[in-house]
Design a protein around this motif. Structure first.
Motif, PDB file in Angstrom:
ATOM      1  N   TYR A 259       0.855  -1.180   0.000  1.00  0.00           N
ATOM      2  CA  TYR A 259       0.000   0.000   0.000  1.00  0.00           C
ATOM      3  C   TYR A 259       0.891   1.230   0.000  1.00  0.00           C
ATOM      4  CZ  TYR A 259      -3.114   3.677   1.720  1.00  0.00           C
ATOM      5  OH  TYR A 259      -3.811   4.847   1.874  1.00  0.00           O
ATOM      6  N   GLU A 260       0.714   2.106  -0.988  1.00  0.00           N
ATOM      7  CA  GLU A 260       1.479   3.348  -1.059  1.00  0.00           C
ATOM      8  C   GLU A 260       0.686   4.420  -0.335  1.00  0.00           C
ATOM      9  OE1 GLU A 260       3.691   6.325  -4.271  1.00  0.00           O
ATOM     10  OE2 GLU A 260       2.888   4.394  -4.928  1.00  0.00           O
ATOM     11  N   SER A 261       1.110   4.761   0.863  1.00  0.00           N
ATOM     12  CA  SER A 261       0.343   5.686   1.700  1.00  0.00           C
ATOM     13  C   SER A 261       0.577   7.147   1.334  1.00  0.00           C
ATOM     14  CB  SER A 261       0.665   5.461   3.181  1.00  0.00           C
ATOM     15  OG  SER A 261       2.045   5.634   3.435  1.00  0.00           O
ATOM     16  N   SER A 262       1.666   7.443   0.669  1.00  0.00           N
ATOM     17  CA  SER A 262       1.960   8.776   0.149  1.00  0.00           C
ATOM     18  C   SER A 262       3.057   8.608  -0.897  1.00  0.00           C
ATOM     19  CB  SER A 262       2.388   9.729   1.270  1.00  0.00           C
ATOM     20  OG  SER A 262       3.517   9.245   1.956  1.00  0.00           O
ATOM     21  N   PRO A 263       3.294   9.611  -1.743  1.00  0.00           N
ATOM     22  CA  PRO A 263       4.314   9.454  -2.790  1.00  0.00           C
ATOM     23  C   PRO A 263       5.668   9.043  -2.218  1.00  0.00           C
ATOM     24  CG  PRO A 263       2.999  11.411  -3.202  1.00  0.00           C
ATOM     25  CD  PRO A 263       2.597  10.911  -1.846  1.00  0.00           C
ATOM     26  N   GLY A 264       6.195   7.955  -2.726  1.00  0.00           N
ATOM     27  CA  GLY A 264       7.500   7.470  -2.295  1.00  0.00           C
ATOM     28  C   GLY A 264       7.491   6.664  -1.024  1.00  0.00           C
ATOM     29  N   THR A 280       8.667   1.787   4.264  1.00  0.00           N
ATOM     30  CA  THR A 280       9.907   2.245   3.650  1.00  0.00           C
ATOM     31  C   THR A 280       9.626   3.455   2.786  1.00  0.00           C
ATOM     32  OG1 THR A 280      11.876   1.546   2.414  1.00  0.00           O
ATOM     33  CG2 THR A 280       9.746   0.828   1.561  1.00  0.00           C
ATOM     34  N   GLU A 281      10.653   4.285   2.591  1.00  0.00           N
ATOM     35  CA  GLU A 281      10.546   5.423   1.690  1.00  0.00           C
ATOM     36  C   GLU A 281      11.813   5.514   0.856  1.00  0.00           C
ATOM     37  OE1 GLU A 281      10.309   9.227   3.645  1.00  0.00           O
ATOM     38  OE2 GLU A 281      11.092   8.405   5.512  1.00  0.00           O
ATOM     39  N   LYS A 282      11.677   6.049  -0.356  1.00  0.00           N
ATOM     40  CA  LYS A 282      12.750   5.993  -1.339  1.00  0.00           C
ATOM     41  C   LYS A 282      14.053   6.613  -0.846  1.00  0.00           C
ATOM     42  CE  LYS A 282       9.919   5.799  -5.518  1.00  0.00           C
ATOM     43  NZ  LYS A 282       9.540   6.492  -6.785  1.00  0.00           N
ATOM     44  N   ARG A 283      13.969   7.717  -0.101  1.00  0.00           N
ATOM     45  CA  ARG A 283      15.194   8.422   0.285  1.00  0.00           C
ATOM     46  C   ARG A 283      16.054   7.623   1.248  1.00  0.00           C
ATOM     47  NH1 ARG A 283      13.615  13.002   4.753  1.00  0.00           N
ATOM     48  NH2 ARG A 283      12.100  11.787   5.939  1.00  0.00           N
ATOM     49  N   ARG A 284      15.492   6.553   1.838  1.00  0.00           N
ATOM     50  CA  ARG A 284      16.252   5.747   2.801  1.00  0.00           C
ATOM     51  C   ARG A 284      17.037   4.618   2.137  1.00  0.00           C
ATOM     52  NH1 ARG A 284      12.213   4.568   7.829  1.00  0.00           N
ATOM     53  NH2 ARG A 284      11.882   6.710   8.525  1.00  0.00           N
ATOM     54  N   GLY A 285      16.880   4.421   0.856  1.00  0.00           N
ATOM     55  CA  GLY A 285      17.538   3.282   0.228  1.00  0.00           C
ATOM     56  C   GLY A 285      16.925   1.980   0.710  1.00  0.00           C
ATOM     57  N   ARG A 286      17.756   1.072   1.212  1.00  0.00           N
ATOM     58  CA  ARG A 286      17.271  -0.268   1.589  1.00  0.00           C
ATOM     59  C   ARG A 286      17.059  -0.406   3.094  1.00  0.00           C
ATOM     60  NH1 ARG A 286      14.810  -3.798  -1.328  1.00  0.00           N
ATOM     61  NH2 ARG A 286      16.045  -5.643  -0.789  1.00  0.00           N
ATOM     62  N   ILE A 287      16.890   0.678   3.788  1.00  0.00           N
ATOM     63  CA  ILE A 287      16.509   0.616   5.198  1.00  0.00           C
ATOM     64  C   ILE A 287      14.996   0.438   5.274  1.00  0.00           C
ATOM     65  CG2 ILE A 287      16.375   1.862   7.383  1.00  0.00           C
ATOM     66  CD1 ILE A 287      19.174   0.949   6.775  1.00  0.00           C
TER      67      ILE A 287
END
Length: 358
Positions: A259-264, A280-287
């Motif tokens: 589920y994409e709760s907000s962009p990214g 997860t969010e894109k700016r965190r990479g694989r965290i």
């Protein structure tokens, strides 16, 4: 006709939208905070926040929302059917227990601040060692608005316990099991490896004072509340390459749904029992953030062997204050007290890309 109060509930994606019309003579509704293993692994949260409705009261769904928008989950032999949103995973409550609905109080638009007559948080349930290992979430929320929250435990151990998960010796575990209630999502977490600790990738995710543990955070943000169906969530921050079996790019393992709760920002939950799994969010990479309710730490819910908790402050406290000031302030105070009692100090640090204490 008796005077009534109408309450409105929506999940995060708004696929679920209903009202409750309750006689004012039935208010406030008694809320129990259940710490049991079953509730934690069904929601992925530290506890559930539920109130039984008067038997004649049922949710009145507002079109296009309907009961069909919910996924039912009923364990064999269970007295009730649990419902959660099929799109975002938000838990709504259950039907059938003692003949009526038991509803999640965390999804109503009528927050506690301006409607103190609606809810009364009475008790922590299932806090004993058999259920939590260490007292569970009740340790962090002993009081609300200066009033002690009572503790209730059954006289005998039930299937809500995690008695088969107790550690048999004093050795440190090198793998931490994450598993939702139905077992459809299951994986293991490893401790931070030295090559990760020594690399720039670990900055903000491992603390120099104890690099053998992952950072942990208690969160009261609005989005998490409405995706999960609980006032409070807690996260363990882990590098995806420390998860086995290997985590795919879409984060979906086993019975997971995205589920994409907000962009990214992507969240996953079990499509069979509804447990929150990842954020997860894109700016965190694989965290990835792992919902701690599904973590089966043998030392207890607070993961003493695995987590370095930030105890000075909550994640997104302004959201919590806006929705339920009394509970949020009680949780902040209780978290700090637990930090002093457990570690002799209140710890503060920034997580990942946050700004704040080091």
């Amino acid at each position: 006709m008796p005077e009534t109060k109408t309450l409105t509930a929506r999940c995060h994606c708004r696929a679920v939208h209903f009202t409750l019309t309750i006689p004012t003579t039935s208010l406030p509704l008694d809320v129990h905070i259940c710490n049991c293993t079953l509730c934690r692994t069904l929601l992925g949260a530290p506890a559930s926040f539920h109130a039984p409705l008067p038997k004649e009261i049922e949710p009145e769904f507002i079109a296009p929302s309907s009961l069909d928008k919910l996924t039912p989950n009923r364990r064999e032999g269970a007295p009730c059917t649990i419902y959660f949103c099929s799109t975002c995973g938000c838990h709504i409550g259950d039907r059938g227990h003692q003949g009526g609905w038991t509803i999640s109080v965390s999804i109503f638009e009528e927050g506690v601040n301006d409607n103190e007559s609606l809810w009364k948080f009475n008790e922590h349930w299932y806090t004993d060692a058999a259920s939590t290992g260490d007292g569970g979430f009740s340790q962090l929320l002993p009081r609300i608005d200066g009033r002690e929250v009572r503790i209730w435990n059954p006289d005998t151990t039930t299937d809500r316990s995690q008695k088969d998960e107790k550690k048999e010796d004093g050795g440190r575990e090198e793998k931490l099991l994450a598993q939702c209630s139905c077992g459809g999502v299951s994986f293991n977490i490893s401790r931070p490896r030295q090559e990760f600790v020594d690399s720039p990738l670990s900055e903000g995710w491992v603390h120099a004072e104890d690099p053998s543990k992952w950072l942990g955070l208690v969160d009261v943000c609005t989005d998490c509340r409405l995706v999960n169906g609980a006032h409070v969530v807690a996260w363990l921050f882990v590098s995806a390459d420390h998860i086995s079996p290997p985590l795919p790019e879409d984060l979906c393992i086993g019975t997971s749904k995205r589920y994409e709760s907000s962009p990214g920002v992507v969240r996953t939950f079990c499509g069979r029992c509804g447990a929150t799994v990842f954020f997860t969010e894109k700016r965190r990479g694989r965290i990835v953030d792992i919902a701690t309710g599904i973590l089966r730490g043998k030392e207890g819910f607070m993961l003493a062997d695995w987590a370095r908790w930030r105890t000075a402050r909550l994640g997104y406290p302004d959201d919590g204050i806006k929705y339920d000031r009394g509970l949020t302030e009680g949780l902040t105070e209780g978290l700090q007290e637990w930090g002093r009692r457990t570690h002799g100090v209140v710890r503060d640090f920034a997580v990942g890309t946050e700004t704040g204490a080091a």
